[in-house]
Design a protein around this motif. Sequence first.
Motif, PDB file in Angstrom:
ATOM      1  N   CYS A  36       7.753   0.769   7.725  1.00  0.00           N
ATOM      2  CA  CYS A  36       7.671   2.159   7.233  1.00  0.00           C
ATOM      3  C   CYS A  36       8.408   2.283   5.903  1.00  0.00           C
ATOM      4  CB  CYS A  36       8.280   3.128   8.250  1.00  0.00           C
ATOM      5  SG  CYS A  36       7.289   3.323   9.747  1.00  0.00           S
ATOM      6  N   LEU A  37       9.603   1.693   5.841  1.00  0.00           N
ATOM      7  CA  LEU A  37      10.387   1.768   4.607  1.00  0.00           C
ATOM      8  C   LEU A  37       9.720   0.988   3.481  1.00  0.00           C
ATOM      9  CD1 LEU A  37      13.966   1.512   6.153  1.00  0.00           C
ATOM     10  CD2 LEU A  37      12.985   3.495   4.965  1.00  0.00           C
ATOM     11  N   ARG A  38       9.120  -0.140   3.822  1.00  0.00           N
ATOM     12  CA  ARG A  38       8.416  -0.940   2.807  1.00  0.00           C
ATOM     13  C   ARG A  38       7.246  -0.146   2.224  1.00  0.00           C
ATOM     14  NH1 ARG A  38       8.447  -6.506   3.557  1.00  0.00           N
ATOM     15  NH2 ARG A  38       7.084  -6.595   1.734  1.00  0.00           N
ATOM     16  N   LEU A  39       6.513   0.554   3.084  1.00  0.00           N
ATOM     17  CA  LEU A  39       5.393   1.383   2.618  1.00  0.00           C
ATOM     18  C   LEU A  39       5.895   2.422   1.618  1.00  0.00           C
ATOM     19  CD1 LEU A  39       2.264   2.059   3.115  1.00  0.00           C
ATOM     20  CD2 LEU A  39       3.131   3.977   4.477  1.00  0.00           C
ATOM     21  N   ALA A  40       7.056   3.026   1.965  1.00  0.00           N
ATOM     22  CA  ALA A  40       7.572   4.126   1.142  1.00  0.00           C
ATOM     23  C   ALA A  40       8.077   3.644  -0.211  1.00  0.00           C
ATOM     24  CB  ALA A  40       8.681   4.854   1.899  1.00  0.00           C
ATOM     25  N   GLU A  41       8.243   2.330  -0.355  1.00  0.00           N
ATOM     26  CA  GLU A  41       8.723   1.804  -1.647  1.00  0.00           C
ATOM     27  C   GLU A  41       7.589   1.592  -2.645  1.00  0.00           C
ATOM     28  OE1 GLU A  41      10.708  -1.743  -0.473  1.00  0.00           O
ATOM     29  OE2 GLU A  41      12.425  -0.644   0.356  1.00  0.00           O
ATOM     30  N   ILE A  42       6.361   1.666  -2.150  1.00  0.00           N
ATOM     31  CA  ILE A  42       5.216   1.355  -3.020  1.00  0.00           C
ATOM     32  C   ILE A  42       4.937   2.529  -3.961  1.00  0.00           C
ATOM     33  CG2 ILE A  42       2.724   0.871  -3.053  1.00  0.00           C
ATOM     34  CD1 ILE A  42       3.154  -0.581  -0.347  1.00  0.00           C
ATOM     35  N   ARG A  43       4.874   2.183  -5.224  1.00  0.00           N
ATOM     36  CA  ARG A  43       4.682   3.204  -6.257  1.00  0.00           C
ATOM     37  C   ARG A  43       4.038   2.532  -7.457  1.00  0.00           C
ATOM     38  NH1 ARG A  43       9.526   7.287  -8.235  1.00  0.00           N
ATOM     39  NH2 ARG A  43       8.546   7.921 -10.187  1.00  0.00           N
ATOM     40  N   THR A  44       2.801   2.899  -7.741  1.00  0.00           N
ATOM     41  CA  THR A  44       2.075   2.235  -8.830  1.00  0.00           C
ATOM     42  C   THR A  44       1.340   3.259  -9.687  1.00  0.00           C
ATOM     43  OG1 THR A  44      -0.025   1.981  -7.631  1.00  0.00           O
ATOM     44  CG2 THR A  44       1.637   0.259  -7.303  1.00  0.00           C
ATOM     45  N   ARG A  45       1.107   2.851 -10.950  1.00  0.00           N
ATOM     46  CA  ARG A  45       0.377   3.753 -11.839  1.00  0.00           C
ATOM     47  C   ARG A  45      -1.123   3.512 -11.788  1.00  0.00           C
ATOM     48  NH1 ARG A  45       4.075   4.109 -17.308  1.00  0.00           N
ATOM     49  NH2 ARG A  45       6.070   4.232 -16.224  1.00  0.00           N
ATOM     50  N   ASP A  46      -1.504   2.443 -11.098  1.00  0.00           N
ATOM     51  CA  ASP A  46      -2.932   2.159 -10.955  1.00  0.00           C
ATOM     52  C   ASP A  46      -3.224   1.950  -9.468  1.00  0.00           C
ATOM     53  OD1 ASP A  46      -1.886  -0.300 -10.290  1.00  0.00           O
ATOM     54  OD2 ASP A  46      -2.180  -1.102 -12.318  1.00  0.00           O
ATOM     55  N   THR A  47      -4.392   1.387  -9.164  1.00  0.00           N
ATOM     56  CA  THR A  47      -4.771   1.272  -7.758  1.00  0.00           C
ATOM     57  C   THR A  47      -4.225  -0.003  -7.106  1.00  0.00           C
ATOM     58  OG1 THR A  47      -6.853   0.265  -8.428  1.00  0.00           O
ATOM     59  CG2 THR A  47      -6.863   2.644  -8.071  1.00  0.00           C
ATOM     60  N   SER A  48      -3.268  -0.649  -7.777  1.00  0.00           N
ATOM     61  CA  SER A  48      -2.720  -1.876  -7.187  1.00  0.00           C
ATOM     62  C   SER A  48      -1.936  -1.591  -5.911  1.00  0.00           C
ATOM     63  CB  SER A  48      -1.840  -2.608  -8.208  1.00  0.00           C
ATOM     64  OG  SER A  48      -0.772  -1.776  -8.620  1.00  0.00           O
ATOM     65  N   PHE A  49      -1.651  -0.305  -5.633  1.00  0.00           N
ATOM     66  CA  PHE A  49      -0.976   0.022  -4.366  1.00  0.00           C
ATOM     67  C   PHE A  49      -1.815  -0.413  -3.182  1.00  0.00           C
ATOM     68  CE2 PHE A  49      -3.677   3.682  -5.077  1.00  0.00           C
ATOM     69  CZ  PHE A  49      -4.152   3.982  -3.807  1.00  0.00           C
ATOM     70  N   VAL A  50      -3.147  -0.460  -3.354  1.00  0.00           N
ATOM     71  CA  VAL A  50      -4.036  -0.831  -2.237  1.00  0.00           C
ATOM     72  C   VAL A  50      -3.704  -2.243  -1.756  1.00  0.00           C
ATOM     73  CG1 VAL A  50      -6.428  -1.175  -1.508  1.00  0.00           C
ATOM     74  CG2 VAL A  50      -5.856   0.703  -3.101  1.00  0.00           C
ATOM     75  N   GLU A  51      -3.585  -3.168  -2.711  1.00  0.00           N
ATOM     76  CA  GLU A  51      -3.256  -4.553  -2.357  1.00  0.00           C
ATOM     77  C   GLU A  51      -1.872  -4.651  -1.726  1.00  0.00           C
ATOM     78  OE1 GLU A  51      -5.276  -7.193  -2.215  1.00  0.00           O
ATOM     79  OE2 GLU A  51      -6.603  -5.484  -2.626  1.00  0.00           O
ATOM     80  N   GLN A  52      -0.930  -3.882  -2.278  1.00  0.00           N
ATOM     81  CA  GLN A  52       0.441  -3.921  -1.754  1.00  0.00           C
ATOM     82  C   GLN A  52       0.502  -3.409  -0.319  1.00  0.00           C
ATOM     83  OE1 GLN A  52       3.611  -2.532  -4.344  1.00  0.00           O
ATOM     84  NE2 GLN A  52       2.325  -2.768  -6.164  1.00  0.00           N
ATOM     85  N   VAL A  53      -0.296  -2.386  -0.008  1.00  0.00           N
ATOM     86  CA  VAL A  53      -0.322  -1.878   1.369  1.00  0.00           C
ATOM     87  C   VAL A  53      -0.955  -2.925   2.275  1.00  0.00           C
ATOM     88  CG1 VAL A  53      -1.234  -0.128   2.932  1.00  0.00           C
ATOM     89  CG2 VAL A  53      -0.378   0.538   0.653  1.00  0.00           C
ATOM     90  N   ARG A  54      -2.074  -3.487   1.822  1.00  0.00           N
ATOM     91  CA  ARG A  54      -2.774  -4.490   2.646  1.00  0.00           C
ATOM     92  C   ARG A  54      -1.858  -5.675   2.950  1.00  0.00           C
ATOM     93  NH1 ARG A  54      -8.152  -3.401   0.242  1.00  0.00           N
ATOM     94  NH2 ARG A  54      -8.954  -1.777   1.616  1.00  0.00           N
ATOM     95  N   ALA A  55      -0.999  -6.024   1.970  1.00  0.00           N
ATOM     96  CA  ALA A  55      -0.080  -7.153   2.154  1.00  0.00           C
ATOM     97  C   ALA A  55       0.902  -6.917   3.293  1.00  0.00           C
ATOM     98  CB  ALA A  55       0.677  -7.433   0.853  1.00  0.00           C
ATOM     99  N   LEU A  56       1.055  -5.658   3.709  1.00  0.00           N
ATOM    100  CA  LEU A  56       1.968  -5.370   4.821  1.00  0.00           C
ATOM    101  C   LEU A  56       1.311  -5.662   6.168  1.00  0.00           C
ATOM    102  CD1 LEU A  56       3.604  -2.021   3.554  1.00  0.00           C
ATOM    103  CD2 LEU A  56       4.499  -4.357   3.394  1.00  0.00           C
ATOM    104  N   GLY A  57      -0.015  -5.935   6.154  1.00  0.00           N
ATOM    105  CA  GLY A  57      -0.694  -6.438   7.339  1.00  0.00           C
ATOM    106  C   GLY A  57      -0.998  -5.416   8.414  1.00  0.00           C
TER     107      GLY A  57
END
Lengths: 310, 310
Positions: free
Chosen positions: A220-241
């Motif tokens: 949950c905390l890892r998700l809340a750290e994601i902050r991007t100016r483009d759509t790269s947040f999608v990959e970062q969320v997916r990386a959390l599995g």
Amino acid sequence: MTKPTPLSGFPELLPAQRIAELAVIDHLRRTFELHGFASIETRIVETLDRLAKGGEIDKEIYVLRRLHADDDSSDSGLALHFDLTVPFARYVLENSGRLEFPFRRYQIQKAWRGERPQEGRFREFTQADVDIVARDELGLHYDVEVARVMAEALADLPLPPMTLQTNSRRLIEGFYRGLGVADPHLVISIMDKLDKAAAEVISRRLVDEAGLDDEQALLCLRLAEIRTRDTSFVEQVRALGVEHELLETGLTELAAVIDGCADVSSDRFRVEANLRIARGLDYYTGTVFEIYMEGHESLGSVGGGGRYDA
Amino acid sequence: MTKPTPLSGFPELLPAQRIAELAVIDHLRRTFELHGFASIETRIVETLDRLAKGGEIDKEIYVLRRLHADDDSSDSGLALHFDLTVPFARYVLENSGRLEFPFRRYQIQKAWRGERPQEGRFREFTQADVDIVARDELGLHYDVEVARVMAEALADLPLPPMTLQTNSRRLIEGFYRGLGVADPHLVISIMDKLDKAAAEVISRRLVDEAGLDDEQALLCLRLAEIRTRDTSFVEQVRALGVEHELLETGLTELAAVIDGCADVSSDRFRVEANLRIARGLDYYTGTVFEIYMEGHESLGSVGGGGRYDA
């Protein structure tokens, strides 16, 4: 007449300050009108039963009574509105047969809250709202439209640069569901305090109050750290599995909003995906956003909003 | 949510009506600004002791209280303003060290009165005011300026033609003094009812209540019949054979106002001397005026004002 003293929380401007205020209001108005938003003004009073819903804000409501009421039946239970959302919802319901949908309106009007006097909190203040309301379902492109209108309205004001930070309630709720937590809304309400408390405190509360294990709390905390100016947040969320259908919907929708706003981002106004944004436990169901002014983060957000589907 | 019903006396406009209202407000604002009037907005509340003066309007005052007041000391005795004159006077007093005099301000803002519901009377309504306030004495040419600004503001609106009917409190008070009546202000208050009662009723009251003889009462009524578009009212008053220094001052001042407005009179906006106008027993001391809309006289005056010297 004795020299009067100012009333705490009811600020009044000198003429030179008022010119600046009018310039801001005129600019907002012109922008909203160019985008096809209609001006409305609602009366300053609502019936108390429509206004007071047992929420936190109830104790700040100002109630009206006539000074010498010989017959107060028609005035009973009237109170000043504390925002423009409740009046607008009532206005749409009352006039639904006479409005064209989707109905775009802007409203720049004062609101009142019986706040205790404190820095930066006023009892009388001006609010500027835009909303689009549909009779049935409202397409996702309206989320983009509202964000773009906000960008255009705010970027050209002689104010510090601003950032619109956006998220999707479906994304975070889907993520928590995919994690297997029992009560996603309780997790949202705890995570919403992340700006005010240390990560360790939030993590402890997720375990103690929401019954998460340490691994779930960490994600949950890892998700809340994601902050991007483009759509790269999608990959970062997916990386959390984590996987869930609602999470996928949220990712798609938030990516569409970020993509749709790509060309309005500038030095003066940035649009960012910030997966920490939640706007409390309110009625929001989809896109949510908060606007911050650079160098004035201590003010909290200077604007915010989101989608609510009935 | 159940379908709400409108609140009597709190009108709300549909978008198309609101556009018309905004066009009127914008035109007034632009006119006032071009004439050097500064915009101000005052808070909607005043302290009750400043607002309630034991007058007729007191019973229409809306008082505020917090719904759940844990400490209501700072809110006690706040009430909604019922016009913009009381707030403006208080604003000037409060900010006197920070304003430049003569201070011209316009104010377009809502006001509230707890009226009983009736045709053409609203509980929430918008008022548009211009005032010029001096620290010491204010020259007579400011009376002309205000009348001219009103003419310009109203003549270009897509409304029926209007008439500004003006008089001088000094003229009528001087006339009554020259007649030798004991209480000129009582006569003013009786004569002020001339539009609502027959001349015989007014004449009777002048004799019974103010102690005038029949000849004096007749002359008061003759004065009130005088109404001219030019300064010929001066000769008509002189023909009544009454003499008093204050009357002469009033005649001179009213003639100056009529002369000063000669070139703004048009088919759409006429300026007339009407020696019946008094505006009640208020605080006015010099020029007074009422504005009527042709074909809508039953509305009463749609605007009014006057000079008050401290």
